[in-house]
Design an enzyme around this catalytic site. Sequence first.
Site, PDB file in Angstrom:
ATOM      1  N   GLY A 141       0.848  -1.204   0.000  1.00 42.14           N
ATOM      2  CA  GLY A 141       0.000   0.000   0.000  1.00 42.14           C
ATOM      3  C   GLY A 141       0.875   1.243   0.000  1.00 42.14           C
ATOM      4  O   GLY A 141       0.488   2.300   0.504  1.00 42.14           O
TER       5      GLY A 141
ATOM      6  N   ARG B  92      -1.776   7.173   1.642  1.00 45.21           N
ATOM      7  CA  ARG B  92      -1.386   8.185   2.647  1.00 45.21           C
ATOM      8  C   ARG B  92      -0.459   7.576   3.696  1.00 45.21           C
ATOM      9  O   ARG B  92       0.599   8.104   3.997  1.00 45.21           O
ATOM     10  CB  ARG B  92      -2.643   8.748   3.348  1.00 45.21           C
ATOM     11  CG  ARG B  92      -3.342   9.852   2.606  1.00 45.21           C
ATOM     12  CD  ARG B  92      -4.623  10.248   3.338  1.00 45.21           C
ATOM     13  NE  ARG B  92      -5.554   9.133   3.284  1.00 45.21           N
ATOM     14  CZ  ARG B  92      -6.486   8.992   2.334  1.00 45.21           C
ATOM     15  NH1 ARG B  92      -6.641   9.920   1.435  1.00 45.21           N
ATOM     16  NH2 ARG B  92      -7.275   7.942   2.319  1.00 45.21           N
ATOM     17  N   MET B  93      -0.879   6.423   4.260  1.00 44.49           N
ATOM     18  CA  MET B  93      -0.045   5.801   5.290  1.00 44.49           C
ATOM     19  C   MET B  93       1.209   5.176   4.691  1.00 44.49           C
ATOM     20  O   MET B  93       2.286   5.238   5.288  1.00 44.49           O
ATOM     21  CB  MET B  93      -0.855   4.738   6.046  1.00 44.49           C
ATOM     22  CG  MET B  93      -1.740   5.278   7.147  1.00 44.49           C
ATOM     23  SD  MET B  93      -0.851   6.303   8.317  1.00 44.49           S
ATOM     24  CE  MET B  93       0.411   5.187   8.875  1.00 44.49           C
TER      25      MET B  93
ATOM     26  N   THR C 238      -7.668  -1.081   8.719  1.00 43.13           N
ATOM     27  CA  THR C 238      -8.848  -1.140   9.601  1.00 43.13           C
ATOM     28  C   THR C 238     -10.076  -1.597   8.814  1.00 43.13           C
ATOM     29  O   THR C 238     -10.053  -1.640   7.587  1.00 43.13           O
ATOM     30  CB  THR C 238      -9.122   0.232  10.251  1.00 43.13           C
ATOM     31  OG1 THR C 238      -9.410   1.183   9.224  1.00 43.13           O
ATOM     32  CG2 THR C 238      -7.937   0.699  11.067  1.00 43.13           C
TER      33      THR C 238
ATOM     34  N   PRO D 136      -5.223  -1.455  14.978  1.00 47.26           N
ATOM     35  CA  PRO D 136      -5.998  -0.442  14.269  1.00 47.26           C
ATOM     36  C   PRO D 136      -5.512   0.972  14.569  1.00 47.26           C
ATOM     37  O   PRO D 136      -5.908   1.908  13.881  1.00 47.26           O
ATOM     38  CB  PRO D 136      -7.426  -0.653  14.791  1.00 47.26           C
ATOM     39  CG  PRO D 136      -7.286  -1.384  16.076  1.00 47.26           C
ATOM     40  CD  PRO D 136      -6.020  -2.185  15.966  1.00 47.26           C
TER      41      PRO D 136
ATOM     42  N   MET E 244      -1.668   2.686  15.689  1.00 43.50           N
ATOM     43  CA  MET E 244      -0.274   2.408  16.052  1.00 43.50           C
ATOM     44  C   MET E 244       0.309   3.493  16.947  1.00 43.50           C
ATOM     45  O   MET E 244       1.508   3.522  17.173  1.00 43.50           O
ATOM     46  CB  MET E 244       0.581   2.319  14.790  1.00 43.50           C
ATOM     47  CG  MET E 244       0.112   1.311  13.790  1.00 43.50           C
ATOM     48  SD  MET E 244       0.958  -0.245  14.026  1.00 43.50           S
ATOM     49  CE  MET E 244       0.142  -1.276  12.832  1.00 43.50           C
TER      50      MET E 244
ATOM     51  N   HIS F 254     -12.613  11.922  11.644  1.00 41.25           N
ATOM     52  CA  HIS F 254     -11.530  11.652  10.688  1.00 41.25           C
ATOM     53  C   HIS F 254     -11.733  12.426   9.395  1.00 41.25           C
ATOM     54  O   HIS F 254     -12.844  12.872   9.093  1.00 41.25           O
ATOM     55  CB  HIS F 254     -11.470  10.152  10.338  1.00 41.25           C
ATOM     56  CG  HIS F 254     -10.796   9.321  11.384  1.00 41.25           C
ATOM     57  ND1 HIS F 254     -11.458   8.790  12.452  1.00 41.25           N
ATOM     58  CD2 HIS F 254      -9.502   8.930  11.502  1.00 41.25           C
ATOM     59  CE1 HIS F 254     -10.614   8.106  13.207  1.00 41.25           C
ATOM     60  NE2 HIS F 254      -9.409   8.168  12.653  1.00 41.25           N
TER      61      HIS F 254
ATOM     62  N   LYS G 245     -11.580   8.812   4.577  1.00 48.56           N
ATOM     63  CA  LYS G 245     -11.573   7.539   5.329  1.00 48.56           C
ATOM     64  C   LYS G 245     -12.732   6.664   4.862  1.00 48.56           C
ATOM     65  O   LYS G 245     -13.854   7.125   4.718  1.00 48.56           O
ATOM     66  CB  LYS G 245     -11.669   7.809   6.843  1.00 48.56           C
ATOM     67  CG  LYS G 245     -11.561   6.535   7.662  1.00 48.56           C
ATOM     68  CD  LYS G 245     -11.260   6.809   9.123  1.00 48.56           C
ATOM     69  CE  LYS G 245     -11.224   5.532   9.956  1.00 48.56           C
ATOM     70  NZ  LYS G 245     -10.215   4.556   9.527  1.00 48.56           N
TER      71      LYS G 245
ATOM     72  N   THR H 153     -10.153   2.266  15.768  1.00 50.06           N
ATOM     73  CA  THR H 153      -9.775   2.706  17.118  1.00 50.06           C
ATOM     74  C   THR H 153     -11.015   2.866  17.999  1.00 50.06           C
ATOM     75  O   THR H 153     -11.009   2.457  19.165  1.00 50.06           O
ATOM     76  CB  THR H 153      -9.019   4.042  17.034  1.00 50.06           C
ATOM     77  OG1 THR H 153      -7.939   3.863  16.133  1.00 50.06           O
ATOM     78  CG2 THR H 153      -8.505   4.475  18.387  1.00 50.06           C
TER      79      THR H 153
HETATM   80  P1  NAD Z   1      -5.179   5.072   1.233  1.00 46.31           P
HETATM   81  O1  NAD Z   1      -6.436   4.772   0.476  1.00 46.31           O
HETATM   82  O2  NAD Z   1      -4.517   6.397   1.069  1.00 46.31           O
HETATM   83  O3  NAD Z   1      -4.084   3.943   0.926  1.00 46.31           O
HETATM   84  C1  NAD Z   1      -4.371   2.590   0.694  1.00 46.31           C
HETATM   85  C2  NAD Z   1      -3.492   2.170  -0.472  1.00 46.31           C
HETATM   86  O4  NAD Z   1      -3.578   0.760  -0.660  1.00 46.31           O
HETATM   87  C3  NAD Z   1      -3.923   2.834  -1.795  1.00 46.31           C
HETATM   88  O5  NAD Z   1      -2.811   3.486  -2.371  1.00 46.31           O
HETATM   89  C4  NAD Z   1      -4.382   1.645  -2.633  1.00 46.31           C
HETATM   90  O6  NAD Z   1      -4.103   1.834  -4.011  1.00 46.31           O
HETATM   91  C5  NAD Z   1      -3.495   0.540  -2.039  1.00 46.31           C
HETATM   92  N1  NAD Z   1      -3.926  -0.790  -2.434  1.00 46.31           N
HETATM   93  C6  NAD Z   1      -5.180  -1.244  -2.682  1.00 46.31           C
HETATM   94  N2  NAD Z   1      -5.126  -2.533  -3.083  1.00 46.31           N
HETATM   95  C7  NAD Z   1      -3.825  -2.897  -3.084  1.00 46.31           C
HETATM   96  C8  NAD Z   1      -3.119  -4.104  -3.407  1.00 46.31           C
HETATM   97  N3  NAD Z   1      -3.778  -5.195  -3.810  1.00 46.31           N
HETATM   98  N4  NAD Z   1      -1.770  -4.118  -3.288  1.00 46.31           N
HETATM   99  C9  NAD Z   1      -1.106  -3.026  -2.880  1.00 46.31           C
HETATM  100  N5  NAD Z   1      -1.701  -1.841  -2.583  1.00 46.31           N
HETATM  101  C10 NAD Z   1      -3.050  -1.795  -2.676  1.00 46.31           C
HETATM  102  O7  NAD Z   1      -5.554   4.829   2.769  1.00 46.31           O
HETATM  103  P2  NAD Z   1      -4.680   5.223   4.057  1.00 46.31           P
HETATM  104  O8  NAD Z   1      -5.210   6.480   4.659  1.00 46.31           O
HETATM  105  O9  NAD Z   1      -3.234   5.105   3.744  1.00 46.31           O
HETATM  106  O10 NAD Z   1      -5.111   4.054   5.046  1.00 46.31           O
HETATM  107  C11 NAD Z   1      -4.844   2.689   4.752  1.00 46.31           C
HETATM  108  C12 NAD Z   1      -5.421   1.835   5.871  1.00 46.31           C
HETATM  109  O11 NAD Z   1      -4.734   2.110   7.095  1.00 46.31           O
HETATM  110  C13 NAD Z   1      -6.905   2.118   6.146  1.00 46.31           C
HETATM  111  O12 NAD Z   1      -7.529   0.907   6.497  1.00 46.31           O
HETATM  112  C14 NAD Z   1      -6.849   3.062   7.336  1.00 46.31           C
HETATM  113  O13 NAD Z   1      -8.027   3.064   8.111  1.00 46.31           O
HETATM  114  C15 NAD Z   1      -5.681   2.485   8.088  1.00 46.31           C
HETATM  115  N6  NAD Z   1      -5.016   3.367   9.049  1.00 46.31           N
HETATM  116  C16 NAD Z   1      -4.498   2.760  10.144  1.00 46.31           C
HETATM  117  C17 NAD Z   1      -3.781   3.498  11.072  1.00 46.31           C
HETATM  118  C18 NAD Z   1      -3.157   2.772  12.235  1.00 46.31           C
HETATM  119  O14 NAD Z   1      -2.500   3.399  13.066  1.00 46.31           O
HETATM  120  N7  NAD Z   1      -3.314   1.458  12.318  1.00 46.31           N
HETATM  121  C19 NAD Z   1      -3.605   4.862  10.893  1.00 46.31           C
HETATM  122  C20 NAD Z   1      -4.140   5.462   9.748  1.00 46.31           C
HETATM  123  C21 NAD Z   1      -4.839   4.697   8.829  1.00 46.31           C
END
Ligand code: NAD
Length: 270
Positions: free
Chosen positions: A15, A19-20, A105, A128, A130, A160, A164, A171
């Site tokens: 991924g 963003r993450m 998440t 969910p 970190m 959020h 999202k 969380t």
């Molecule tokens: P985002 O949509 O910006 O990023 C997700 C990425 O995954 C996208 O670039 C998408 O193209 C990619 N993706 C989709 N299918 C894929 C595949 N088969 N192989 C590789 N990449 C693929 O979302 P985000 O804001 O980065 O959040 C991602 C996840 O992390 C969400 O579930 C979010 O809720 C979660 N999150 C968790 C925390 C934490 O602390 N645990 C913090 C923030 C966000």
Amino acid sequence: MSSPDQGRPRAAVIGAAGRMGRSILGALAEDGELECGAAVVSPAHPWVGRRLEEVGAPGAGPIFGELAAALSGVSVIIDFTRPGVTAQVARAAAAAGLPLVTGTTGLTAEDHAALEEAAGEAAVVVAPNMSVGVAALIALVREAARKLGPGWDAEILDLHHKAKRDSPSGTAAALGEAIARVRGGALADVETLRGRGETGPRAQAELGIAALRGGDVVGEHTVFFLGAGERLELTHRATDRGIFARGAVRAARWALSAPPGLYGMADVLG
Ligand code: NAD
């Protein structure tokens, strides 16, 4: 070509264009112990086949559009993608015998089952949220729920950014689960998603969760304990995605030497 970084364990970031994912690439570029060995983006992404340094992302390394090709030479996997994708990542981690950290998440039953199976092969950290602050919030909420007892109404608000995808947040669910367990039950049995409509008066056992979405809010959670004549509010506000990314990298370093099993952020923080 020799480099002072040679021999550092490498992480695959799944991924990486999200963003993450970008934030994790940044955290790995600054980390002294772990580095990025491979980035994986969705198969149709324009980054596929290029290198991180060519696309202006932090760090260096090849970018893959599929998992299997990305895992050679890698010691740990970091996944921040989408529900459903995480199950595929967990299966690939299990097949390669690699530890896995996932922050995705809204995980489905299939994701959870695949993660549990992978945990039989290597350490799997599922978190969910970190952030160290949220780990402390969960501990404080548990303590407050114990001290105040079930007579106080517990409600949770999650706020959020507008992109999202899941609601309520992972969380908010983790906070709700912590309170429900202190009260001797499970969140699934008491959770009420607050929304529009004629809801009637609140039942004593309810645990209400409301989600607000908008703008660029990184993530905020407030747990309300509402009593007669007084209330307690515990709030965590994230202002920088870097806290989650640094937490994920810390979890990945920890997972490198942890025995197989399913872990949470509390295990990582000790
Ligand atoms: P985002 O949509 O910006 O990023 C997700 C990425 O995954 C996208 O670039 C998408 O193209 C990619 N993706 C989709 N299918 C894929 C595949 N088969 N192989 C590789 N990449 C693929 O979302 P985000 O804001 O980065 O959040 C991602 C996840 O992390 C969400 O579930 C979010 O809720 C979660 N999150 C968790 C925390 C934490 O602390 N645990 C913090 C923030 C966000």
